[in-house]
Write an enzyme that holds these catalytic residues in place. Structure first.
Site, mmCIF file in Angstrom:
data_model
loop_
_atom_site.group_PDB
_atom_site.id
_atom_site.type_symbol
_atom_site.label_atom_id
_atom_site.label_comp_id
_atom_site.label_asym_id
_atom_site.label_seq_id
_atom_site.Cartn_x
_atom_site.Cartn_y
_atom_site.Cartn_z
ATOM 1 N N ASP B 99 0.848 -1.187 0.000
ATOM 2 C CA ASP B 99 0.000 0.000 0.000
ATOM 3 C C ASP B 99 0.881 1.234 0.000
ATOM 4 O OD1 ASP B 99 -2.272 1.547 0.007
ATOM 5 O OD2 ASP B 99 -2.749 1.240 2.128
ATOM 6 N N LYS B 100 0.255 2.379 -0.271
ATOM 7 C CA LYS B 100 0.946 3.647 -0.103
ATOM 8 C C LYS B 100 0.115 4.501 0.829
ATOM 9 C CE LYS B 100 0.070 7.338 -2.028
ATOM 10 N NZ LYS B 100 -0.911 8.512 -2.054
ATOM 11 N N HIS B 101 0.784 5.434 1.464
ATOM 12 C CA HIS B 101 0.074 6.378 2.331
ATOM 13 C C HIS B 101 0.716 7.733 2.185
ATOM 14 C CE1 HIS B 101 -2.111 7.978 5.776
ATOM 15 N NE2 HIS B 101 -0.981 8.584 6.087
ATOM 16 N N SER B 102 -0.107 8.765 2.125
ATOM 17 C CA SER B 102 0.410 10.132 2.052
ATOM 18 C C SER B 102 0.051 10.866 3.332
ATOM 19 C CB SER B 102 -0.205 10.840 0.850
ATOM 20 O OG SER B 102 -0.204 12.236 1.054
ATOM 21 N N THR B 145 -9.159 10.634 -0.079
ATOM 22 C CA THR B 145 -9.467 9.698 -1.165
ATOM 23 C C THR B 145 -10.929 9.238 -1.128
ATOM 24 O OG1 THR B 145 -7.178 8.967 -1.241
ATOM 25 C CG2 THR B 145 -8.809 7.462 -2.148
ATOM 26 N N ARG B 193 -6.030 13.280 21.642
ATOM 27 C CA ARG B 193 -4.923 14.154 21.249
ATOM 28 C C ARG B 193 -5.448 15.482 20.749
ATOM 29 N NH1 ARG B 193 -2.371 10.926 16.770
ATOM 30 N NH2 ARG B 193 -1.129 12.798 16.454
ATOM 31 N N SER B 208 -0.218 6.565 14.919
ATOM 32 C CA SER B 208 -1.566 6.657 14.360
ATOM 33 C C SER B 208 -1.584 6.167 12.913
ATOM 34 C CB SER B 208 -2.027 8.121 14.445
ATOM 35 O OG SER B 208 -3.243 8.297 13.768
ATOM 36 N N LYS B 212 -2.757 1.935 11.550
ATOM 37 C CA LYS B 212 -3.832 1.706 10.591
ATOM 38 C C LYS B 212 -3.302 1.019 9.326
ATOM 39 C CE LYS B 212 -5.085 5.973 11.063
ATOM 40 N NZ LYS B 212 -5.705 7.303 10.967
ATOM 41 N N LYS B 213 -2.130 1.433 8.869
ATOM 42 C CA LYS B 213 -1.576 0.811 7.660
ATOM 43 C C LYS B 213 -1.212 -0.650 7.931
ATOM 44 C CE LYS B 213 -2.721 3.354 5.140
ATOM 45 N NZ LYS B 213 -3.386 3.164 3.836
#
Lengths: 469, 469
Positions: B99-102, B145, B193, B208, B212-213
């Site tokens: 996967d990717k995450h930004s 997204t 937070r 965080s 999740k990833k």
């Protein structure tokens, strides 16, 4: 139009070590009180915009713990806490009000000597001096003035502020507990600090102590900041730092404030407990000076001396200490004491034979296991032993025993023969003797060479000795 | 027998900057979840000894904010959060999951290109690759997204994990939102937070994101960490530090992890908004490459390239990027996209004429006030302008407009004549145009000299580039 303040903004500023404004600090204290009252009474009135959550209070307290407060912020916090509920009003007394406060020790009953001593001076001198002393209870390894006083049959420490004024007008001293509505912010914040790991912040400790003392409307304050193995603060430097914060905070509030850094490496005086400490003071005020009470008398006179000096009754603190000693020796303090106790509905008849009122069910004596000099003990552990005997409490609200405690037969530096008595332990329950006996046995050290002892008064912090900014 | 852990002890240790043990960190996360569930459902089962209060959570989070975490603590925290609820199980896929995450940008729709590109590679290569992409929504100045996908009529992002598995088996990519039971610790901690002033901790941000990833059961992860005026992190150094924390945390969890530090100084690609971003991707996947989309394609290929490289499908990340570009150009990605959208019940018929589906009610054009080079803009402010047009939200749960957004007509460094178009603003409400127009007008700078521009990919952080301990 005042700007709206949000709790998150206070947190973000303090998190970064920035200085909060006076309105921001007032907002924090008011919100904490509103939050606390809301929990006690969900239908309570809550000022608009004052919403703060428990999580925010916890986060803010930790940010203060980590980043500290400026002296200005600390004065603002203390002031906002001081005025968070009702306060004592000394105006009707027409008197110079002065008090002392100790950070907590073992066997420290100096308040019981100081209040009548300074009150006696207050009766005889013009303008008069009054001691509106709001004290605390035993907690953990330290004793509490209220628990000691309440061993006197009938003694009422729970006076209203109105009754406190009457007692002060009559006797120039009142020895009372905090009223429920005095400095509610401290009660709430202390409970929050206790469970969020933010108790030990010198800034928060200062605000807690000073808000309550300044709510007494006092013009002079002498602080007894303990150092050594029985002190709350872990190092000399931290004790001194706390002393400096408190002196600065008192002076910024317009109260002449001095702190004495005093040694707490062994129990002060002859007895540690509740009734036994009252007994020791009665002996002293009657002119009976047991050798074991010498350090107690020295400390009490030093503190009383500073109080008399701040009140303008002596040219120097040393002259004040000499005056205090004369008041003790002359019987004037004892006369004052009888008036004060009577005004609190205490039964003064038991003072005739205070030893007879000491009725422990069980005793045990710790003796020297070998010859040598009594060289050291962990004074905190001695305090915990006294607590375990029944004289103290680990949680607020627990009952304490009137007759539990210990008697010291030797001071640090005393040359002992094997078998000489060091401590006598008293309890109202024989089963409670074992553990404290072992705790004392473990901590008492006897050495071949005499120990290096510290003077009782180590250092004095005044407005003039504060570090320059 | 396990030792009893008390919340106060964790706070005291972290307050002093000490390292917590693995069981202590697990206890913290479990207590936070129990506390959160207790609030939602006061009769909920609460594991014995798990009691922690809101105030303690706030205090602990601030202590972590101030003192940080070791890489081991961070991996433990991430792991405990990852397993705080249900997790995706990739075993049935028999596929390399990646996967990717930004960290969030403006106009960044690269996920919409990357998922079908890598899925297309996954269809054709053996062993296959799958992209179990759990995405987020627009918040603040950044797009999301899910909001973009949901402009496609019928598109269902709220799949169960079982349905997600089916979609992945069928199309090799799933584009879904977090299920309510996935990583509940993050949902609770994020809310804590947010209101305790502890959002910006790179350690807590890392935990965080990574919890999740990693709950996607992925074997490879490529992180797009934004730097520049549109990035969440305020400095390049902090972005790099966060990238290093995330790479370390991913690798410690056994997932091959790489982070690309990429420039976010202006909106990425041609459009910023919701449907307009889908439209831009459809054009690209159909082989229509608008000049304004060049940076978007470059970034998507770089990220896809790393994903293909981590999956073993190319010898180098550069070769992977070349493969990704071929997959885009060949129409294979578009074919994959149609399958993926159909599997999510999206209406693919609107892709025939995506421009026709763009129906803003009002538009306005920002033009160059003078001739010169487009030299700079605060990209965060551009993102906020897009939000104010209706495309984004300031609070979770707010609705967003499908058709609001902006079109970029020039990139930084473009030579403009006076009156040349810079941005077209779209909104579904004409009244919403004024403020965003002023915000864009204010932030866009035109200068006589061309600006110094940063490359799109600034730096790459891998296991091998991490600072040695």
């Amino acid at each position: 139009m005042s700007q709206i303040i949000h709790p998150i903004d206070l947190i973000l500023k303090k998190r970064a070590g920035e200085e909060l404004s006076t309105p921001e600090i007032q907002f924090f204290v008011q919100s904490v009180v509103a939050n606390g009252e809301q929990k006690l009474n969900p239908s309570a009135y809550r000022p608009a915009g004052s919403t703060i959550t428990d999580a925010q209070i916890g986060s803010f307290l930790m940010a203060v713990f980590q980043k500290g407060l400026s002296l200005r912020e600390l004065a603002d916090l203390t002031n906002a806490m001081r005025y968070s509920g009702e306060t004592f009003d000394a105006t009707p007394l027409h008197s110079f009000t002065v008090d002392k406060h100790s950070t907590g020790g073992v066997g420290d009953k100096s308040s019981l000597l100081i209040a009548p001593t300074v009150a006696a001076a207050g009766l005889e001198l013009s303008p008069s001096i009054s001691v509106p002393m709001i004290s605390g209870r035993s907690l953990g390894h330290t004793g509490g003035t209220l628990d000691k006083l309440e061993t006197i049959p009938g003694f009422d420490t729970q006076l209203s502020l109105a009754r406190m004024t009457e007692v002060l007008l009559e006797t120039h001293a009142a020895l009372v507990g905090q009223t429920p509505r005095l400095v509610p912010a401290d009660r709430i914040l202390y409970a929050m600090r206790d469970h969020t790991g933010t108790v030990e912040s010198p800034f928060l400790i200062c605000a807690s102590i000073m808000s309550k003392k300044l709510a007494e409307d006092i013009r002079g304050l002498v602080l007894d900041v303990k150092v050594g193995s029985g002190a709350f603060m872990p190092t000399y430097e931290l004790s001194k730092f706390l002393a400096e914060l408190m002196v600065s905070t008192g002076e910024l509030a317009g109260t002449r404030t001095t702190a004495l850094l005093t040694t707490m490496d062994e129990p002060l005086g002859r007895f540690s407990g509740n009734w036994v400490e009252v007994w020791e003071c009665i002996d002293i005020m009657k002119g009976v000076r047991h050798p074991m009470s010498a350090d107690l008398i020295e400390l009490s006179n030093a503190l009383s001396g500073w109080m008399l000096f701040l009140a303008g009754k002596s040219a120097t603190p040393e002259a004040g200490a000499k005056l205090a000693d004369e008041i003790l020796r002359s019987g004037a303090a004892y006369k004052s004491w009888l008036q004060i106790v009577a005004a609190h509905k205490g039964d003064i008849s038991i003072f005739t034979d205070p030893a007879a009122f000491h009725k422990p069910k069980a005793t045990r004596v710790l003796k020297a296991s070998r010859a040598g000099y009594l060289s050291s003990m962990n004074c905190k552990q001695v305090g915990w032993a006294v607590q375990r005997l029944g004289a103290g409490r680990t949680k607020p609200g627990e009952p304490v025993s009137a007759h539990a405690g210990i008697e010291s037969h030797a001071k640090l530096g005393t040359k002992l023969a094997a078998g000489d008595q060091i401590f006598t332990l008293f309890s109202e329950d024989a089963a409670l003797l074992d553990e404290p006996y072992r705790m004392l046995e473990e901590t008492v050290q006897i050495a071949d060479a005499p120990p290096q002892l510290q003077p009782l008064v180590r250092e004095i912090v005044t407005k003039d000795t504060l570090p320059k900014k």
